[in-house]
Design an enzyme around this catalytic site. Structure first.
Site, mmCIF file in Angstrom:
data_model
loop_
_atom_site.group_PDB
_atom_site.id
_atom_site.type_symbol
_atom_site.label_atom_id
_atom_site.label_comp_id
_atom_site.label_asym_id
_atom_site.label_seq_id
_atom_site.Cartn_x
_atom_site.Cartn_y
_atom_site.Cartn_z
ATOM 1 N N CYS A 18 -0.224 4.070 1.953
ATOM 2 C CA CYS A 18 -0.111 4.116 3.575
ATOM 3 C C CYS A 18 0.955 4.322 4.092
ATOM 4 C CB CYS A 18 -1.147 2.535 3.756
ATOM 5 S SG CYS A 18 -2.227 2.181 3.221
ATOM 6 N N ASP A 19 2.016 3.468 3.433
ATOM 7 C CA ASP A 19 2.907 3.288 3.532
ATOM 8 C C ASP A 19 4.701 4.117 2.748
ATOM 9 O OD1 ASP A 19 2.487 1.390 5.732
ATOM 10 O OD2 ASP A 19 3.006 0.290 4.261
ATOM 11 N N CYS A 32 0.462 -1.479 -0.283
ATOM 12 C CA CYS A 32 -0.144 0.434 -0.113
ATOM 13 C C CYS A 32 0.719 1.085 0.249
ATOM 14 C CB CYS A 32 -1.149 -0.030 1.441
ATOM 15 S SG CYS A 32 -2.530 1.292 1.249
HETATM 16 C C1 LIG Z 1 0.411 -3.541 4.825
HETATM 17 C C2 LIG Z 1 -0.747 -2.309 4.814
HETATM 18 C C3 LIG Z 1 -0.795 -1.377 5.747
HETATM 19 C C4 LIG Z 1 -1.974 -0.943 5.437
HETATM 20 N N1 LIG Z 1 -1.819 0.877 5.889
HETATM 21 C C5 LIG Z 1 -2.654 1.584 6.107
HETATM 22 C C6 LIG Z 1 -2.387 2.593 6.850
HETATM 23 O O1 LIG Z 1 -1.840 2.848 6.929
HETATM 24 N N2 LIG Z 1 -3.935 3.278 7.262
HETATM 25 C C7 LIG Z 1 -4.987 2.763 6.509
HETATM 26 O O2 LIG Z 1 -6.032 4.323 6.550
HETATM 27 N N3 LIG Z 1 -5.241 1.995 5.604
HETATM 28 C C8 LIG Z 1 -4.161 1.200 5.550
HETATM 29 N N4 LIG Z 1 -3.854 -0.163 5.131
HETATM 30 C C9 LIG Z 1 -5.702 -1.021 4.516
HETATM 31 C C10 LIG Z 1 -6.851 -0.752 5.394
HETATM 32 O O3 LIG Z 1 -5.865 -2.129 6.255
HETATM 33 C C11 LIG Z 1 -7.523 -1.650 4.348
HETATM 34 O O4 LIG Z 1 -8.270 -0.402 3.901
HETATM 35 C C12 LIG Z 1 -8.399 -1.599 5.970
HETATM 36 O O5 LIG Z 1 -8.084 -2.991 6.771
HETATM 37 C C13 LIG Z 1 -10.203 -2.096 5.234
HETATM 38 O O6 LIG Z 1 -10.958 -2.271 6.266
HETATM 39 P P1 LIG Z 1 -12.511 -3.375 6.273
HETATM 40 O O7 LIG Z 1 -12.704 -3.307 7.205
HETATM 41 O O8 LIG Z 1 -12.403 -3.441 4.774
HETATM 42 O O9 LIG Z 1 -11.531 -5.086 5.429
HETATM 43 P P2 LIG Z 1 -9.895 -6.208 6.133
HETATM 44 O O10 LIG Z 1 -9.569 -4.766 7.409
HETATM 45 O O11 LIG Z 1 -9.426 -6.789 5.630
HETATM 46 O O12 LIG Z 1 -11.376 -6.326 7.201
HETATM 47 C C14 LIG Z 1 -11.713 -7.784 6.238
HETATM 48 C C15 LIG Z 1 -11.908 -8.943 7.793
HETATM 49 O O13 LIG Z 1 -13.296 -9.534 7.146
HETATM 50 C C16 LIG Z 1 -12.813 -10.836 8.256
HETATM 51 N N5 LIG Z 1 -13.028 -11.900 7.019
HETATM 52 C C17 LIG Z 1 -12.597 -12.125 5.739
HETATM 53 N N6 LIG Z 1 -13.793 -13.326 5.364
HETATM 54 C C18 LIG Z 1 -14.091 -13.820 6.339
HETATM 55 C C19 LIG Z 1 -15.375 -15.453 6.819
HETATM 56 N N7 LIG Z 1 -15.454 -16.230 5.522
HETATM 57 N N8 LIG Z 1 -15.859 -15.013 7.635
HETATM 58 C C20 LIG Z 1 -15.807 -13.852 8.507
HETATM 59 N N9 LIG Z 1 -14.608 -13.231 8.500
HETATM 60 C C21 LIG Z 1 -14.036 -12.972 7.609
HETATM 61 C C22 LIG Z 1 -11.155 -11.321 8.175
HETATM 62 O O14 LIG Z 1 -10.642 -11.741 9.138
HETATM 63 C C23 LIG Z 1 -10.911 -9.817 8.647
HETATM 64 O O15 LIG Z 1 -11.192 -9.328 9.635
HETATM 65 C C24 LIG Z 1 -2.941 -1.082 4.896
HETATM 66 C C25 LIG Z 1 -2.823 -2.437 4.471
HETATM 67 C C26 LIG Z 1 -1.694 -3.182 4.267
HETATM 68 C C27 LIG Z 1 -1.773 -4.354 3.820
#
Ligand SMILES: Cc1cc2nc3c(=O)[nH]c(=O)nc-3n(C[C@H](O)[C@H](O)[C@H](O)COP(=O)(O)OP(=O)(O)OC[C@H]3O[C@@H](n4cnc5c(N)ncnc54)[C@H](O)[C@@H]3O)c2cc1C
Length: 322
Positions: A144-145, A141
Site C-alpha cells: 500500500c505505502d 502495508c
Molecule cells: C495503514 C494501512 C494502509 C493501507 N493502505 C491501503 C492502500 O493504500 N490500498 C489498499 O488497497 N489497501 C490498503 N490497506 C489494506 C486495506 O485497508 C485492507 O485490505 C482492507 O481495508 C480490508 O477490507 P475489509 O473490508 O476486509 O476489512 P477492514 O477494512 O479491516 O474492515 C473490517 C470491519 O469490520 C468491523 N468489525 C470487526 N469486528 C466486528 C464485529 N464483531 N462486529 C461488527 N463489526 C466488526 C470493523 O469495525 C471494520 O469496520 C491498508 C491497510 C493499512 C492498515
C-alpha cells in the site's frame, strides 16, 4: 437482554471495503441489508491518509473520505448502516435455517443470510514512538505505502514469508531496505530467504529489534538494539514497515465456522461460502494472501451475489414443496 427480536434477510458484519461493496450489491438485489459497523467504522482504510491504488481515483483519495463515499453509495440503495458490535453468533446448520446474532450483548437479530467482513488487524510492536508515528512513516502495508518511499531508505521488521516478500517488494522501489530479524534466523521459507539474500539493497540484521522510532511528526530514523549484546545503533530512514503478522477478527466465530490455524475463515473454492449454509465471508477475514482494498471489495461483491443466489435457491425449493 432485550426481548425484541428483529428478523432480516441479510446482515453484514463490518464496514470496510468488503462490507460496503457487499452492501451495495445486496441492496441493489433487494436483500434489504442491515450493516453493523463495529469498533472501526469504515475499516482499516480510515487509518491511512493516501490511497493511490484503488481504481477510479486518478488523483488518489484519503482513506476516510473514500470510506464515507462507499457508505453513501451503500445507503443510496437502501442499506441500513448501524453503529454496533456483533458480540455473539449462533449460526444454523440447516439449509434455509435462521441465524441468530447478538449485537452489543443486548439486541437479538435473526437473519436469513449473513456476510462476514470483519477484516484482519495488522499487529504492531506497540512501542510509543511507533504508535505516535503510524501514518507518519510507520506502516503495516508495504504494497500500500511502499511507493511513497521511492528512492529512499526504509526498514522492515519481521522474519516470516510476508516480511521477506514485502522486503523484496520494497527493494524494487527503495534505495535501501534494512530488515530487522529478532532471532538469529528467519522463519521465511528457504526460497523467500534466498530471494531476500540475493537482493543487494537489502541488509538483514539478525538478533535485532526496534528500540525507538526517531522523529517528531514523521519518521526520520530508527534506533535499533542488538538483543544479544544490548548495543544500540541509529540509522536514517524515512519509512518503517511492520510485517509481524495479522490477526483476523474472528474470535466471535470460533466453534461456529471452519477456520485455518491462524483464524482466517475458510471459504469454499472460489466462492465466499463458509461451512454454514447462508453464511458468507468476504475481505481480509478470509484472505491472508492479498489483503488489499480492491480485493476485499471484489469478494464483498461475490458474497452478496452468493447470498442472493442462496436465497433464490431456498425460495425455489420452498415453491416446489408447496
Ligand atoms: C495503514 C494501512 C494502509 C493501507 N493502505 C491501503 C492502500 O493504500 N490500498 C489498499 O488497497 N489497501 C490498503 N490497506 C489494506 C486495506 O485497508 C485492507 O485490505 C482492507 O481495508 C480490508 O477490507 P475489509 O473490508 O476486509 O476489512 P477492514 O477494512 O479491516 O474492515 C473490517 C470491519 O469490520 C468491523 N468489525 C470487526 N469486528 C466486528 C464485529 N464483531 N462486529 C461488527 N463489526 C466488526 C470493523 O469495525 C471494520 O469496520 C491498508 C491497510 C493499512 C492498515
Amino acid at each position: 437482554m432485550s426481548e425484541q427480536i428483529e428478523r432480516i434477510k441479510t446482515l453484514i458484519i463490518g464496514s470496510g471495503p468488503a462490507g460496503y461493496t457487499a452492501a451495495i450489491y445486496a441492496a441493489r438485489a433487494d436483500l434489504k441489508p442491515v450493516m453493523y459497523t463495529g469498533m472501526e467504522p469504515g475499516g482499516q482504510l480510515t487509518t491511512t491518509t493516501e490511497v493511490d491504488n484503488f481504481p477510479g481515483y486518478p488523483e488518489g483519495i484519503d482513506g476516510p473520505t473514500m470510506m464515507v463515499q462507499l457508505q453513501q453509495q451503500a445507503e443510496r440503495f437502501g442499506t441500513e448502516v448501524r453503529i454496533g458490535m456483533v458480540t455473539a453468533v449462533d449460526f444454523s446448520d440447516e439449509l434455509g435455517g435462521i441465524h441468530k446474532i447478538t449485537v452489543d450483548d443486548s439486541k437479538l437479530i435473526e437473519a436469513e443470510t449473513v456476510i462476514i467482513s470483519t477484516g484482519a488487524s495488522a499487529k504492531y510492536l506497540n512501542i510509543p514512538s511507533e504508535q505516535r508515528l503510524r501514518g507518519g512513516g510507520v506502516s503495516a502495508c508495504a504494497v500500500c505505502d511502499g511507493f511513497f518511499y521511492k528512492g529512499q531508505e526504509v526498514a522492515i521488521v519481521g522474519a516470516g514469508d510476508t516480511a521477506a516478500e514485502e522486503a523484496s517488494y520494497l527493494a524494487n522501489i527503495c534505495k535501501k531496505v534494512t530488515m530487522l530479524v529478532r532471532k538469529d534466523h528467519m522463519r521465511a521459507s528457504k526460497a523467500m530467504q534466498h530471494r531476500v539474500n540475493s537482493l543487494e539493497n537489502i541488509e538483514v540484521r539478525y538478533n535485532t529489534e526496534v528500540d525507538e522510532v526517531l522523529g517528531e511528526q514523521v519518521v526520520e530514523g530508527l534506533r535499533m538494539v542488538n538483543n544479544q549484546t544490548g548495543e544500540k545503533e541509529d540509522i536514517e530512514i524515512t519509512g518503517l514497515f511492520i510485517a509481524i503478522g495479522h490477526k483476523p477478527n474472528t474470535d466471535i466465530f470460533k466453534g461456529q465456522l471452519e477456520m485455518d490455524e491462524t483464524g482466517y475463515v475458510i471459504t469454499e473454492g472460489k466462492s465466499t461460502k463458509t461451512n454454514k449454509p447462508g453464511v458468507f465471508a468476504s475481505g481480509d477475514v478470509q484472505d491472508k494472501e492479498y489483503r488489499q482494498a480492491v480485493t476485499a471489495a471484489g469478494t464483498g461483491c461475490m458474497a452478496a451475489l452468493d447470498a442472493e443466489r442462496y436465497l433464490a435457491s431456498i425460495e425455489s425449493k420452498e415453491a416446489v414443496v408447496s
